[in-house]
Design a protein around this motif. Structure first.
Motif, short mmCIF file in Angstrom:
data_model
loop_
_atom_site.label_atom_id
_atom_site.label_comp_id
_atom_site.label_asym_id
_atom_site.label_seq_id
_atom_site.Cartn_x
_atom_site.Cartn_y
_atom_site.Cartn_z
N LEU A 1 0.81 -1.21 0.00
CA LEU A 1 0.00 0.00 0.00
C LEU A 1 0.85 1.27 0.00
O LEU A 1 0.32 2.36 0.23
CB LEU A 1 -0.93 0.02 1.22
CG LEU A 1 -2.03 -1.05 1.24
CD1 LEU A 1 -2.86 -0.92 2.50
CD2 LEU A 1 -2.92 -0.93 0.01
N SER B 1 -6.47 4.42 1.10
CA SER B 1 -7.35 3.28 1.34
C SER B 1 -8.73 3.78 1.75
O SER B 1 -8.86 4.62 2.64
CB SER B 1 -6.73 2.43 2.45
OG SER B 1 -7.50 1.28 2.72
N VAL C 1 -8.81 0.25 -2.65
CA VAL C 1 -8.19 1.41 -3.30
C VAL C 1 -8.90 1.69 -4.62
O VAL C 1 -9.54 0.81 -5.20
CB VAL C 1 -6.68 1.21 -3.54
CG1 VAL C 1 -5.96 0.92 -2.24
CG2 VAL C 1 -6.43 0.09 -4.55
#
Length: 523
Positions: free
Chosen positions: A209, A214, A308
């Protein structure tokens, strides 16, 4: 070692916010994994201060929720089974069949894998005990490197002073939250050297990530949030192969390629590119040191995440929308609510939003991330939330959905025009094409975007939810005038200091046309 007694199942380490008006004991500010799940209906949400740690912990809780409810198994009745849990009003505590172990059944089975320090079994939670032998004990990362908000090495101290020689020792709970940040947002580049198979290397790949923002559906309670955050397994995925790291029979070979995720639980928890090991102090209540290094020498984990917004670059590469501390969450809203949002980057809605609206139309969106570059530079945490928006998700309100995109487009249009206008005015005023207009651009953005966000939410709240009015009742002409007026006000405020000179007045006057789309090109 006393540290071996610290179990994440029952030790209080997760900060929570209790719901108002809930009966029972609400005095505890922190709870363990067992209580956070069994009392999720009494908890308003997590109270984790650091946004990436919050997002990482949510992913772990999603996986545990899927396990204890049996929703880690797919099938055509998956949505019905999730609604059955929702109707029950809480996560099941006891076992109800082989595929639904309940909270107590699951933690009984995997009790030994949730110790933070495990010198006997060698399987501390989300760690690799082999690092104690494969890394140099005299050259560890240290707790200041582990804690992402602290300066380490020769870096500047921004929020607090500290010393690598005599650091403040974090509690075990604080260290575990930062351990999770490393697993998901860890940097690439040089790390502690790790020797495997006679070869010593010290280069890590960025976490799955890294740089990403997120997005999470958020309900009235943590119980709703966890159910809304579940994604049904794909048709070919089987729960027997879809393992979390603490469920692996053996640790993976660091000299080989990463183990590919086999379903939602492994996508949530088993995509790390880093290996860590926490070292306890003598009492086992604090972390005294840490090993941080690479997890796999060959290849990298594919980026595949259900939380995402995926975009496509001009070269055709797929990448998650990056976190930007300067960007308001409302500018991403149509990419969250619409099936096919507009934009040259061809944004794709997070997979979790396809089914989250089945839980409730009163869901909000929480955006959590880390504004950082792809290698090692960290800028700022990103934590933002919307009002309830799922009543306008396209599946529920197809006639109103386009108005959301149009409203967002208008707000961004005049933000971009304002930026062009102040850049042109600055260049003409200083008569130097190389002069940096950053001061004017930053001030104009600071004045415009917060006001544009307030204007967006005010008009968003007034959209027709019933689909009776054309374009959801959005007066496009009036909305356009409102955003233009905000851009004009920001432009005038920023350029006011130079209009008292002839050159300044001329520059400001000629550049103003950019607010209205610029000069028309002759045919």
């Amino acid at each position: 070692m006393p540290g071996g007694l610290y179990s994440l199942i029952d030790e209080p380490w997760i900060p929570v916010r209790w719901r108002a008006g809930v009966s029972g004991d609400r005095s505890a500010e922190r709870v363990g994994l067992r209580e956070v799940l069994t009392r999720s209906q009494d908890i308003a949400g997590l109270a984790v201060a650091d946004a990436p740690a919050h997002a990482a912990l949510l992913r772990v809780l999603y996986a545990l929720t899927a396990r204890v409810t049996g929703l880690d198994a797919g099938g055509p009745d998956w949505s019905d089974r999730r609604l059955d849990v929702l109707e029950l009003g809480r996560l099941p505590a006891g076992r109800s069949g082989r595929k639904q172990p309940g909270v107590d059944g699951y933690f009984t089975e995997w009790r030994q894998r949730f110790f933070v320090f495990d010198p006997v079994g060698g399987r501390p939670w989300m760690q690799d005990a082999r690092l104690a032998e494969q890394c140099d004990a005299g050259n560890t990362a240290g707790v200041n490197k582990l804690m992402v908000t602290r300066p380490a090495g020769n870096n500047h101290a921004w929020f607090r002073h500290g010393s690598d020689a005599r650091p403040d020792l974090p509690t075990v709970g604080e260290a575990v939250l930062n351990l999770l940040v490393w697993h998901y947002w860890g940097p690439s580049g040089r790390c502690s050297a790790r020797e495997v198979g006679g070869v010593k290397t010290a280069s890590a790949v960025a976490g799955p990530l890294r740089t990403a923002l997120s997005y999470h559906p958020e309900g009235e309670s943590l119980f709703e949030t966890l159910l809304a955050g579940l994604v049904p397994p794909r048709s070919a995925e089987r729960r027997e192969r879809d393992l979390c790291p603490w469920e692996w029979e053996e640790l993976p070979d660091p000299d080989g390629a990463p183990l590919l995720p086999q379903g939602p639980c492994s996508r949530l928890t088993a995509c790390s590119q880093h290996a860590l090991l926490l070292v306890p102090d003598e009492e086992g209540r604090h972390v005294a040191d840490a090993y941080i290094t690479w997890a796999y020498r060959a290849g990298r984990m594919p980026r595949d995440d259900d939380f995402v917004i995926w975009q496509t670059s001009q070269q055709g590469n797929r990448y998650p929308r990056p976190a930007d501390a300067r960007r308001g969450l409302w500018r991403d809203l149509d990419a969250l609510l619409l099936l096919k949002p507009s934009g040259s980057a061809q944004p794709v809605r997070p997979a979790v939003f396809r089914t989250a609206q089945e839980i409730s139309e009163r869901l909000r969106v929480r955006a959590l991330g880390f504004d950082q570059d792809g290698q090692a530079k960290d800028v700022q945490f990103v934590d933002a939330s919307t009002p309830t928006v799922f009543d306008l998700v396209e599946e529920r309100a197809p006639r109103t959905a386009p108005a959301v995109g149009r409203l967002r487009s208008l707000g961004e249009l005049f933000g971009w025009r304002l930026e062009r206008a102040v850049k042109r005015a600055w260049t003409a005023y200083v008569d130097d094409p190389k002069a940096d207009p950053g001061t004017w651009v930053g001030e104009a953005a600071g004045r415009y975007w917060p006001q544009a966000e307030a204007q967006f939410w005010r008009r968003f709240a007034g959209l027709d939810r019933d689909g009776v009015l054309d374009d959801a009742g959005l007066d496009v002409a009036e909305a356009r005038k409102s955003f233009l007026r905000l851009a004009e006000e920001a432009y005038e405020a920023v350029t006011d200091t130079v209009i008292r000179t002839q050159r300044g007045a001329k520059a400001v006057s000629e550049a103003r046309i950019e607010l209205y789309g610029g000069a028309r090109k002759p045919k």
